[in-house]
Design an enzyme around this catalytic site. Structure first.
Site, PDB file in Angstrom:
ATOM      1  N   ARG A 155      52.182  12.373  91.048  1.00  0.00           N
ATOM      2  CA  ARG A 155      50.959  13.168  91.114  1.00  0.00           C
ATOM      3  C   ARG A 155      50.048  13.868  91.250  1.00  0.00           C
ATOM      4  NH1 ARG A 155      54.301  18.329  89.401  1.00  0.00           N
ATOM      5  NH2 ARG A 155      53.887  18.222  87.723  1.00  0.00           N
ATOM      6  N   ARG A 191      60.123  15.641  78.535  1.00  0.00           N
ATOM      7  CA  ARG A 191      59.559  17.168  80.026  1.00  0.00           C
ATOM      8  C   ARG A 191      61.571  17.220  80.785  1.00  0.00           C
ATOM      9  NH1 ARG A 191      55.427  16.045  82.910  1.00  0.00           N
ATOM     10  NH2 ARG A 191      56.063  18.088  84.639  1.00  0.00           N
ATOM     11  N   LYS A 239      58.675  22.839  93.400  1.00  0.00           N
ATOM     12  CA  LYS A 239      58.425  24.195  92.700  1.00  0.00           C
ATOM     13  C   LYS A 239      57.740  24.525  93.725  1.00  0.00           C
ATOM     14  CE  LYS A 239      59.743  24.531  88.923  1.00  0.00           C
ATOM     15  NZ  LYS A 239      60.101  21.924  88.553  1.00  0.00           N
ATOM     16  N   ARG A 269      47.522  15.148  85.831  1.00  0.00           N
ATOM     17  CA  ARG A 269      47.421  15.968  85.084  1.00  0.00           C
ATOM     18  C   ARG A 269      48.089  14.886  83.840  1.00  0.00           C
ATOM     19  NH1 ARG A 269      52.565  20.891  86.664  1.00  0.00           N
ATOM     20  NH2 ARG A 269      52.936  19.970  84.252  1.00  0.00           N
ATOM     21  N   ARG A 272      62.664  29.427  81.750  1.00  0.00           N
ATOM     22  CA  ARG A 272      63.614  28.352  81.275  1.00  0.00           C
ATOM     23  C   ARG A 272      64.385  28.409  80.444  1.00  0.00           C
ATOM     24  NH1 ARG A 272      58.305  25.389  83.582  1.00  0.00           N
ATOM     25  NH2 ARG A 272      58.421  23.500  83.279  1.00  0.00           N
TER      26      ARG A 272
HETATM   27  P1  ADP Z   1      55.901  21.024  85.856  1.00  0.00           P
HETATM   28  O1  ADP Z   1      56.231  22.012  87.315  1.00  0.00           O
HETATM   29  O2  ADP Z   1      56.231  19.831  85.640  1.00  0.00           O
HETATM   30  O3  ADP Z   1      58.119  21.716  85.900  1.00  0.00           O
HETATM   31  P2  ADP Z   1      55.297  23.130  84.734  1.00  0.00           P
HETATM   32  O4  ADP Z   1      53.344  23.544  85.356  1.00  0.00           O
HETATM   33  O5  ADP Z   1      55.834  24.669  85.621  1.00  0.00           O
HETATM   34  O6  ADP Z   1      55.060  22.313  84.936  1.00  0.00           O
HETATM   35  O7  ADP Z   1      55.070  23.651  83.414  1.00  0.00           O
HETATM   36  C1  ADP Z   1      54.245  22.372  82.344  1.00  0.00           C
HETATM   37  C2  ADP Z   1      54.070  22.905  80.813  1.00  0.00           C
HETATM   38  O8  ADP Z   1      54.103  24.106  80.328  1.00  0.00           O
HETATM   39  C3  ADP Z   1      55.618  23.288  80.327  1.00  0.00           C
HETATM   40  O9  ADP Z   1      56.181  21.625  79.818  1.00  0.00           O
HETATM   41  C4  ADP Z   1      55.876  23.687  79.193  1.00  0.00           C
HETATM   42  O10 ADP Z   1      55.417  23.536  77.957  1.00  0.00           O
HETATM   43  C5  ADP Z   1      54.889  25.069  79.504  1.00  0.00           C
HETATM   44  N1  ADP Z   1      55.818  25.727  79.946  1.00  0.00           N
HETATM   45  C6  ADP Z   1      55.426  26.297  81.965  1.00  0.00           C
HETATM   46  N2  ADP Z   1      56.308  27.233  81.929  1.00  0.00           N
HETATM   47  C7  ADP Z   1      56.998  27.780  80.738  1.00  0.00           C
HETATM   48  C8  ADP Z   1      58.245  28.638  80.390  1.00  0.00           C
HETATM   49  N3  ADP Z   1      58.865  29.725  80.980  1.00  0.00           N
HETATM   50  N4  ADP Z   1      58.708  28.817  78.972  1.00  0.00           N
HETATM   51  C9  ADP Z   1      58.050  28.025  78.000  1.00  0.00           C
HETATM   52  N5  ADP Z   1      57.413  26.399  78.648  1.00  0.00           N
HETATM   53  C10 ADP Z   1      56.244  26.800  79.402  1.00  0.00           C
HETATM   54  P1  ADP Z   2      56.982  20.864  90.737  1.00  0.00           P
HETATM   55  O1  ADP Z   2      55.968  22.049  90.806  1.00  0.00           O
HETATM   56  O2  ADP Z   2      59.067  21.341  90.582  1.00  0.00           O
HETATM   57  O3  ADP Z   2      57.172  20.264  89.420  1.00  0.00           O
HETATM   58  P2  ADP Z   2      55.417  20.026  92.760  1.00  0.00           P
HETATM   59  O4  ADP Z   2      55.672  20.794  93.612  1.00  0.00           O
HETATM   60  O5  ADP Z   2      54.607  19.625  92.247  1.00  0.00           O
HETATM   61  O6  ADP Z   2      57.531  19.846  91.558  1.00  0.00           O
HETATM   62  O7  ADP Z   2      55.853  18.088  93.144  1.00  0.00           O
HETATM   63  C1  ADP Z   2      55.763  17.221  92.154  1.00  0.00           C
HETATM   64  C2  ADP Z   2      55.730  16.059  93.476  1.00  0.00           C
HETATM   65  O8  ADP Z   2      55.791  15.444  94.098  1.00  0.00           O
HETATM   66  C3  ADP Z   2      53.935  16.101  93.766  1.00  0.00           C
HETATM   67  O9  ADP Z   2      53.978  15.189  93.787  1.00  0.00           O
HETATM   68  C4  ADP Z   2      54.863  16.318  95.249  1.00  0.00           C
HETATM   69  O10 ADP Z   2      53.403  16.394  96.003  1.00  0.00           O
HETATM   70  C5  ADP Z   2      55.847  16.201  95.142  1.00  0.00           C
HETATM   71  N1  ADP Z   2      56.829  16.211  96.470  1.00  0.00           N
HETATM   72  C6  ADP Z   2      57.073  17.714  96.012  1.00  0.00           C
HETATM   73  N2  ADP Z   2      57.573  17.557  97.477  1.00  0.00           N
HETATM   74  C7  ADP Z   2      58.525  16.528  97.893  1.00  0.00           C
HETATM   75  C8  ADP Z   2      59.281  15.786  98.447  1.00  0.00           C
HETATM   76  N3  ADP Z   2      60.002  16.947  99.028  1.00  0.00           N
HETATM   77  N4  ADP Z   2      59.797  14.250  98.714  1.00  0.00           N
HETATM   78  C9  ADP Z   2      58.561  13.656  98.393  1.00  0.00           C
HETATM   79  N5  ADP Z   2      57.507  14.189  97.474  1.00  0.00           N
HETATM   80  C10 ADP Z   2      57.984  15.396  96.891  1.00  0.00           C
END
Ligand code: ADP
Ligand code: ADP
Ligand code: ZN
Length: 217
Positions: free
Chosen positions: A127, A171, A13, A160, A88
């Site tokens: 990541r 998660r 994302k 992270r 979420r």
């Molecule tokens: P990822 O990109 O790996 O999905 P995020 O950066 O979006 O993770 O979120 C990291 C953490 O921040 C989540 O595990 C949660 O604890 C918190 N968080 C983020 N967005 C929300 C939301 N919309 N509602 C509740 N918790 C959230």
């Molecule tokens: P999210 O925001 O959904 O948690 P990220 O965009 O941070 O996901 O991506 C998670 C990890 O996977 C990062 O290390 C990113 O560089 C890698 N990644 C993202 N898209 C791809 C893809 N299409 N193929 C392989 N690795 C990817």
């Protein structure tokens, strides 16, 4: 244009958001980034959120809904917004519907990026994130030109805390239980498009752009 990116942690994302925001000039609203910045600055919001985030659990709905509402008010004057990591829970989605109705806005697309669990674990545990601009990298799949240095801004990359294997597992379980029901929620509103997230980053981006560029009847 108002868009939601929906998908499990690690789906890509943030990676897609970075490209979409720049191409379509959208306001980027990523609740995870906002919460991490709050923790870094030691604000009251950060103090409230920290414990949940460290454990891989969701921050309570009231807190995040408040943040998003404030940000949407600010972005209403711009070309549109991209929501990443929000909503979420079904409760958050309902609150968002209420807020948008009050503001006279409506969602254009919910883009669901689908990736299987094994791949998600590999993506999350490898990541790396820029300390300064939040850009996402991967040690193998999307490595920066210079090791541990952000291509965009020269900032330092870090891992992270919640990308450790134990927290990643939690998660993913939280996603299945609390967030996945949103797929049906938005399908019922005919807003959702599922994209195969198991492709190259550029191929996924092209697919999303094709969707967004379609003229609506
Ligand atoms: P990822 O990109 O790996 O999905 P995020 O950066 O979006 O993770 O979120 C990291 C953490 O921040 C989540 O595990 C949660 O604890 C918190 N968080 C983020 N967005 C929300 C939301 N919309 N509602 C509740 N918790 C959230
Ligand atoms: P999210 O925001 O959904 O948690 P990220 O965009 O941070 O996901 O991506 C998670 C990890 O996977 C990062 O290390 C990113 O560089 C890698 N990644 C993202 N898209 C791809 C893809 N299409 N193929 C392989 N690795 C990817
Ligand atoms: Zn950077």
């Amino acid at each position: 244009m108002l868009i939601i990116l929906l998908g499990p942690p690690g789906a890509g994302k943030g990676t897609q958001a970075e490209r979409l925001v720049s191409k379509y000039n959208l306001d980027y609203i990523a609740t995870g980034d906002i919460l991490r910045n709050a923790i870094k600055s030691g604000s009251p919001l950060g103090k409230q959120a920290r414990g949940y985030m460290e454990k891989g659990q969701l921050v309570p709905d009231e807190i995040v809904v408040g943040i998003v509402k404030e940000r949407l008010m600010e972005s209403a004057s711009r070309g549109g917004a991209l929501l990443d990591g929000f909503p979420r829970t079904v409760a958050q989605a309902r609150s968002l519907d209420d807020v948008l109705q009050e503001m006279g806005l409506k969602l254009d697309h919910v883009i669901h990026i689908e990736v299987e669990e094994e791949e998600l674990i590999a993506r999350l545990t490898g990541r790396r994130v820029c300390r300064d601009c939040g850009a996402n990298y991967h040690i193998k799949f999307n490595s920066p030109k210079v090791r541990n240095v952000c291509d965009q801004c020269g900032g330092e990359l870090y891992q992270r805390e919640d990308d450790s294997l134990a927290t990643v597992t939690e998660r993913l379980a939280v996603y299945k239980k609390q967030t996945e029901p949103l797929i049906d929620y938005y399908a019922a509103q005919k807003l959702i498009t599922t994209i195969n997230g198991n492709q190259e980053i550029d191929a996924i981006f092209t697919e999303i752009c094709t969707l967004l560029d379609q003229q609506k009847p």
